[in-house]
Design a protein around this motif. Structure first.
Motif, PDB file in Angstrom:
ATOM      1  N   LYS A  92       0.844  -1.194   0.000  1.00 47.04           N
ATOM      2  CA  LYS A  92       0.000   0.000   0.000  1.00 47.04           C
ATOM      3  C   LYS A  92       0.872   1.233   0.000  1.00 47.04           C
ATOM      4  O   LYS A  92       1.921   1.261   0.643  1.00 47.04           O
ATOM      5  CB  LYS A  92      -0.926   0.001   1.222  1.00 47.04           C
ATOM      6  CG  LYS A  92      -1.937   1.138   1.216  1.00 47.04           C
ATOM      7  CD  LYS A  92      -2.915   1.013   2.368  1.00 47.04           C
ATOM      8  CE  LYS A  92      -3.936   2.152   2.331  1.00 47.04           C
ATOM      9  NZ  LYS A  92      -4.930   2.038   3.437  1.00 47.04           N
ATOM     10  N   ARG A  93       0.418   2.258  -0.713  1.00 53.67           N
ATOM     11  CA  ARG A  93       1.182   3.496  -0.847  1.00 53.67           C
ATOM     12  C   ARG A  93       0.358   4.678  -0.325  1.00 53.67           C
ATOM     13  O   ARG A  93      -0.829   4.794  -0.629  1.00 53.67           O
ATOM     14  CB  ARG A  93       1.542   3.746  -2.317  1.00 53.67           C
ATOM     15  CG  ARG A  93       2.302   2.602  -2.954  1.00 53.67           C
ATOM     16  CD  ARG A  93       2.324   2.757  -4.476  1.00 53.67           C
ATOM     17  NE  ARG A  93       3.027   3.952  -4.889  1.00 53.67           N
ATOM     18  CZ  ARG A  93       4.327   4.002  -5.145  1.00 53.67           C
ATOM     19  NH1 ARG A  93       5.067   2.916  -5.017  1.00 53.67           N
ATOM     20  NH2 ARG A  93       4.893   5.108  -5.543  1.00 53.67           N
ATOM     21  N   ILE A  94       1.002   5.552   0.438  1.00 52.37           N
ATOM     22  CA  ILE A  94       0.360   6.749   0.965  1.00 52.37           C
ATOM     23  C   ILE A  94       1.204   7.956   0.579  1.00 52.37           C
ATOM     24  O   ILE A  94       2.411   7.978   0.869  1.00 52.37           O
ATOM     25  CB  ILE A  94       0.230   6.701   2.497  1.00 52.37           C
ATOM     26  CG1 ILE A  94      -0.682   5.557   2.930  1.00 52.37           C
ATOM     27  CG2 ILE A  94      -0.307   8.022   3.042  1.00 52.37           C
ATOM     28  CD1 ILE A  94      -0.781   5.423   4.441  1.00 52.37           C
ATOM     29  N   PRO A  95       0.643   8.967  -0.058  1.00 49.33           N
ATOM     30  CA  PRO A  95       1.419  10.183  -0.339  1.00 49.33           C
ATOM     31  C   PRO A  95       1.945  10.775   0.964  1.00 49.33           C
ATOM     32  O   PRO A  95       1.229  10.862   1.959  1.00 49.33           O
ATOM     33  CB  PRO A  95       0.389  11.112  -0.996  1.00 49.33           C
ATOM     34  CG  PRO A  95      -0.632  10.185  -1.571  1.00 49.33           C
ATOM     35  CD  PRO A  95      -0.723   9.040  -0.614  1.00 49.33           C
ATOM     36  N   ALA A  96       3.202  11.179   0.971  1.00 53.17           N
ATOM     37  CA  ALA A  96       3.834  11.667   2.201  1.00 53.17           C
ATOM     38  C   ALA A  96       3.101  12.864   2.791  1.00 53.17           C
ATOM     39  O   ALA A  96       3.074  13.042   4.013  1.00 53.17           O
ATOM     40  CB  ALA A  96       5.285  12.035   1.923  1.00 53.17           C
ATOM     41  N   ALA A  97       2.486  13.682   1.958  1.00 55.53           N
ATOM     42  CA  ALA A  97       1.778  14.863   2.450  1.00 55.53           C
ATOM     43  C   ALA A  97       0.622  14.480   3.363  1.00 55.53           C
ATOM     44  O   ALA A  97       0.219  15.272   4.222  1.00 55.53           O
ATOM     45  CB  ALA A  97       1.269  15.700   1.283  1.00 55.53           C
ATOM     46  N   ARG A  98       0.083  13.267   3.213  1.00 53.52           N
ATOM     47  CA  ARG A  98      -1.027  12.833   4.064  1.00 53.52           C
ATOM     48  C   ARG A  98      -0.576  12.502   5.488  1.00 53.52           C
ATOM     49  O   ARG A  98      -1.394  12.345   6.384  1.00 53.52           O
ATOM     50  CB  ARG A  98      -1.723  11.616   3.452  1.00 53.52           C
ATOM     51  CG  ARG A  98      -2.714  11.975   2.361  1.00 53.52           C
ATOM     52  CD  ARG A  98      -3.292  10.777   1.679  1.00 53.52           C
ATOM     53  NE  ARG A  98      -3.807   9.765   2.592  1.00 53.52           N
ATOM     54  CZ  ARG A  98      -4.284   8.585   2.199  1.00 53.52           C
ATOM     55  NH1 ARG A  98      -4.290   8.281   0.889  1.00 53.52           N
ATOM     56  NH2 ARG A  98      -4.740   7.721   3.073  1.00 53.52           N
ATOM     57  N   LEU A  99       0.723  12.392   5.701  1.00 52.52           N
ATOM     58  CA  LEU A  99       1.250  12.124   7.039  1.00 52.52           C
ATOM     59  C   LEU A  99       1.383  13.410   7.854  1.00 52.52           C
ATOM     60  O   LEU A  99       1.722  13.364   9.035  1.00 52.52           O
ATOM     61  CB  LEU A  99       2.613  11.436   6.940  1.00 52.52           C
ATOM     62  CG  LEU A  99       2.646  10.108   6.190  1.00 52.52           C
ATOM     63  CD1 LEU A  99       4.083   9.620   6.055  1.00 52.52           C
ATOM     64  CD2 LEU A  99       1.781   9.076   6.880  1.00 52.52           C
TER      65      LEU A  99
END
Length: 261
Positions: A160-167
């Motif tokens: 699974k991949r999450i854009p870093a900005a969402r952290l």
């Protein structure tokens, strides 16, 4: 000899013993080239946030055995990381070697020098670091625009991949970041040739939201930065991540086009 005189002599001898230098119990650590620059590049705020490196197996600490993967053809770097699961205000997306864990979203057990070498191997060219403008402003960094994702495997083994900005969040209530982009400025060095010192190795700063940090490699640059405040507050988001048994990597690649990640 009177009791008073004896007591005075005993007290005097005790003072001499206390003032005498203690014998060395271990050899002094040799000085390095980095030591002479520490007073110049580490400010009070930096020293306050430096913490001890987590021991292997302690919480979500990244495993030292994990390596950095570089795909020079795809211009991609994948760094083994671990979430700190911190709450509140943060200044870094990623730091190295256990530094600033309370103000970082992610940490890596790999050294800043290794990360810097990986970017060079992937063909990233250094940009321009933020520059102070007046007493409380800073000029934005410039350089290659990046795409950054946190990658982890779910319980079923699916990646699974999450854009870093969402952290990250723009407010303490979890409000998402506004439009912006990740910019590669490159590592900061002092000196030339073999006498140069990698300042980023001292600070442990790899990816930051704080334009005051002149030693970071990657910066978050919001679109509404005109003029950019010298210090800007960001927060850890409430993004749900899997438990400590999961493996995490931060994938950093050159963006195909400019704009928001």
């Amino acid at each position: 000899m009177s009791r008073f005189t004896v007591a005075a002599l005993v007290m005097f001898a005790s003072c001499l013993a206390a003032g005498a230098p203690a014998g060395e119990t271990r050899p002094k650590e040799p000085r390095t080239r980095l030591d002479r620059f520490k007073p110049l590049i580490l400010e009070t705020d930096d020293l306050r946030t430096i913490r001890k490196v987590k021991k292997a197996g302690d919480g979500d600490a990244a495993k030292p055995a994990a390596t950095i993967h570089v795909d020079a053809k795809a211009r991609t770097v994948r760094i083994p990381v671990a979430p700190t699961r911190t709450r509140g205000a943060v200044e870094w997306l990623l730091t190295a070697c256990g530094k600033h864990p309370a103000a970082s979203v992610l940490v890596t057990a790999r050294a800043a020098a290794e990360v810097s070498a990986a970017f060079a191997k992937a063909g990233f060219e250094a940009g321009v670091h933020p520059r102070r403008v007046g007493a409380d402003r800073v000029g934005p960094p410039s350089g290659r625009v990046l795409e950054i994702h946190l990658i982890f495997k779910t319980a079923g083994g699916k990646e699974k991949r999450i854009p870093a900005a969402r952290l990250l969040a723009s407010k303490s209530d979890g409000t998402p970041l506004g439009p912006g982009r990740w910019v590669y400025a490159g590592p900061q060095r002092i000196g030339d040739g073999t006498d140069s010192v990698l300042v980023t190795e001292l600070s442990g700063s790899l990816a930051t939201t704080n334009a005051r940090d002149a030693s970071a490699i990657v910066y978050w640059v919001p679109e509404d930065r005109d003029p950019e405040p010298y210090v800007r507050a960001y927060y850890a988001s409430r993004e749900a991540l899997p438990g400590k048994d999961a493996s995490f990597e931060l994938e950093i690649r050159a963006a195909k086009t400019g704009g928001s990640p």
